[in-house]
Design a protein around this motif. Structure first.
Motif, mmCIF file in Angstrom:
data_model
loop_
_atom_site.group_PDB
_atom_site.id
_atom_site.type_symbol
_atom_site.label_atom_id
_atom_site.label_comp_id
_atom_site.label_asym_id
_atom_site.label_seq_id
_atom_site.Cartn_x
_atom_site.Cartn_y
_atom_site.Cartn_z
ATOM 1 N N GLN A 277 0.766 -1.302 -0.186
ATOM 2 C CA GLN A 277 0.094 0.105 -0.041
ATOM 3 C C GLN A 277 0.839 1.272 0.060
ATOM 4 O OE1 GLN A 277 -3.197 0.255 -0.473
ATOM 5 N NE2 GLN A 277 -4.277 -1.627 -0.012
ATOM 6 N N ARG A 278 2.050 1.149 0.095
ATOM 7 C CA ARG A 278 2.899 2.468 0.258
ATOM 8 C C ARG A 278 2.932 3.006 -1.252
ATOM 9 N NH1 ARG A 278 8.257 -0.136 3.344
ATOM 10 N NH2 ARG A 278 7.240 -0.649 5.267
ATOM 11 N N ILE A 279 2.789 2.191 -2.238
ATOM 12 C CA ILE A 279 2.881 2.850 -3.655
ATOM 13 C C ILE A 279 1.662 3.590 -3.898
ATOM 14 C CG2 ILE A 279 2.884 2.104 -6.030
ATOM 15 C CD1 ILE A 279 4.948 0.145 -5.463
ATOM 16 N N PRO A 280 0.131 3.038 -3.721
ATOM 17 C CA PRO A 280 -0.912 4.001 -3.905
ATOM 18 C C PRO A 280 -0.821 5.073 -2.904
ATOM 19 C CG PRO A 280 -1.287 1.546 -3.091
ATOM 20 C CD PRO A 280 -0.096 1.627 -3.505
ATOM 21 N N TYR A 281 -0.314 4.954 -1.739
ATOM 22 C CA TYR A 281 -0.261 6.165 -0.754
ATOM 23 C C TYR A 281 0.609 7.008 -1.199
ATOM 24 C CZ TYR A 281 0.591 8.669 3.491
ATOM 25 O OH TYR A 281 0.837 9.769 4.405
ATOM 26 N N GLY A 282 1.761 6.532 -1.655
ATOM 27 C CA GLY A 282 2.829 7.531 -2.418
ATOM 28 C C GLY A 282 2.349 8.314 -3.464
ATOM 29 N N HIS A 283 1.499 7.705 -4.156
ATOM 30 C CA HIS A 283 0.659 8.433 -5.288
ATOM 31 C C HIS A 283 -0.230 9.383 -4.871
ATOM 32 C CE1 HIS A 283 -2.800 8.341 -8.358
ATOM 33 N NE2 HIS A 283 -1.677 8.994 -8.987
ATOM 34 N N LYS A 284 -1.057 9.059 -3.875
ATOM 35 C CA LYS A 284 -2.225 9.973 -3.305
ATOM 36 C C LYS A 284 -1.418 11.258 -2.613
ATOM 37 C CE LYS A 284 -5.868 7.048 -1.739
ATOM 38 N NZ LYS A 284 -7.168 7.673 -2.116
#
Length: 464
Positions: A219-226
């Motif tokens: 989930q770090r990748i979608p969070y990083g995107h957000k």
């Protein structure tokens, strides 16, 4: 309830009491402590070969009426003293008046002990001042650690029977998100089976909890995107090329690996615990090249003192240096009644534990508990990249609970402190989820006033 306690209360005279001591003063704190602190060991296991160390602080309001919390710090292997001094305990370091090898302590105005009795436990064995009398007893896992902590709690309550009627909550943060639900199930099942002593279990509290490491890290990748750390184009490409799985990557999938290399460039220098704060730890050369996928807790305390002060930014790691100096001071260990020779050195987080992670996803325990009449509070610092809030929300939604209200802000002193949502199951179990605006991985460390208001209201059955 008291008449139910009498049969086994008679057993206490034959029960081997845990070794404990009342601490009235501590090095670094001026004068006597204005609260009741007890430290001690409780032996667990068949031959009590595991000796778990604890700090118990009575509520500063009403010890006989206020909740009793068992607090577990994460890791696995991070000391309870870290939770006590940097998060929710009544003492904290006075940085402006501390210098060199002379840490000074002061009172924490937002200590959770103002409204609750708290047991801070060094678990699993090898954490903090807990130790084992045999080498094999240091071998541990998620399930065995939970079983030992449950045994600790039973023995501790038998030695402290006046707290048996207090509302009991099992609490913690970070990696204890795996362990706490197991313990809650053990306590609940023990009560159902009339196991002694009966415990007045009401629920559990978890902050930025690890639930499934693979999913949490992914989930770090979608969070990083957000959070605008990863571009729209890179995120969409990575999501497509990696089929949504960013951890168990096919080594022949060159497109995915290329995308993740680009993600690493974006995220590797971001401080996992709070994305707005400076990154100071040295990344060990044995880490994977995909550096966004690094350990949830990572700290190189020696790096703190190796860089000249005038050329380095302030880093949170510098705060932790005082805990190493203080807890390894001989006079402090004597004051805390730590058994001499049992632990050569105190570590804030012990990374050399002999530990097996045998629960890969703790959601099954939450699902079981959602069929009970317990209550749960789950909170996330919303600037945590280690265990992003979106992953926590994801597994909560997977429980398929009934939504009781809309996502809405809550306030402290007129300012938005976070956003909360309430779920229920058959009008018995209820789960409150909330973000802590601006909070990091251990939210009370970053937003103490807001987190104190949160638990004060929640334990009192008030809306946030």
């Amino acid at each position: 309830m008291l008449h139910l306690l009498l049969p086994w209360l008679l057993l206490i005279s034959n029960f081997e009491q845990s070794q404990s001591a009342i601490i009235e003063s501590l090095p670094g704190f001026p004068g006597d402590l204005p609260f009741k602190l007890e430290t001690g060991y409780v032996g667990v296991g068949e031959l009590e070969e595991v000796q778990l160390f604890y700090y118990f602080i009575e509520s500063e309001r009403s010890p006989k009426d206020d909740p009793l919390l068992l607090w577990l710090t994460g890791g696995p292997g991070c000391s309870a003293l870290s939770g006590l001094l940097f998060e929710i305990g009544p003492l904290q370091f006075d940085y402006s008046n501390s210098s060199g090898n002379k840490p000074v302590l002061k009172l924490n105005p937002y200590s959770w002990t103002k409204i609750a009795n708290i047991i801070f436990l060094d678990a699993p064995v090898g954490t903090g001042f807990s130790y084992a009398t045999t080498g094999t007893a240091y071998d541990n896992s998620d399930t065995s650690s939970a079983a030992q902590t449950y045994e600790f709690l039973r023995k501790w309550l038998m030695a402290h029977p006046k707290f048996l009627t207090n509302p009991l909550y099992i609490t913690g943060d970070s990696y204890s998100g795996v362990i706490v639900p197991i313990i809650v199930k053990e306590v609940y099942d023990g009560n159902e089976a009339a196991r002694e002593p009966p415990m007045n279990l009401k629920g559990y509290v978890l902050g930025n909890p690890v639930t499934c490491e693979v999913k949490d890290i992914s989930q770090r990748i979608p969070y990083g995107h957000k959070m605008a750390l990863v571009s729209d184009e890179l995120y969409e490409s990575t999501k497509t090329d990696c089929n949504g799985d960013y951890v168990n990557v096919d080594p022949t999938n060159g497109a995915c690996l290329t995308d993740l290399e680009m993600v690493s460039i974006c995220l590797e220098k971001i401080y996992l615990a709070q994305i707005l704060e400076p990154m100071c730890s040295i990344i060990s050369p044995n880490h994977t090249r995909l550096k966004w996928n690094r350990s949830i807790v990572e700290e190189n305390i020696m790096d703190v003192v190796s860089v000249p002060q005038q050329s380095r930014p302030w880093c949170r790691s510098y705060n932790y240096l005082y805990s190493y100096i203080w807890a390894n001071d001989r006079s402090v260990r004597e004051a805390l009644h730590v058994r001499e020779g049992t632990k050569p050195e105190w570590d804030r987080c012990n990374y050399s534990l002999s530990y097996t992670k045998d629960i890969l996803n703790s959601v099954v325990y939450h699902r079981y508990l959602s069929k009970t009449s317990l209550r749960a509070l789950i909170y996330s610092g919303d600037h945590d990249l280690a265990v992003p809030y979106i992953g926590t929300l994801d597994w909560i939604r997977s429980l398929n609970l009934t939504l009781l209200g809309s996502w809405s802000p809550w306030f402290v002193e007129g300012q938005v402190a976070g956003y909360s949502i309430l779920y229920s199951e058959n009008s018995k179990y209820d789960l409150t989820y909330t973000t802590i605006k601006g909070g990091g991985h251990t939210a009370p460390e970053y937003k103490p006033k807001e987190c104190f208001a949160m638990v004060d209201r929640w334990f009192s059955y008030y809306p946030l």
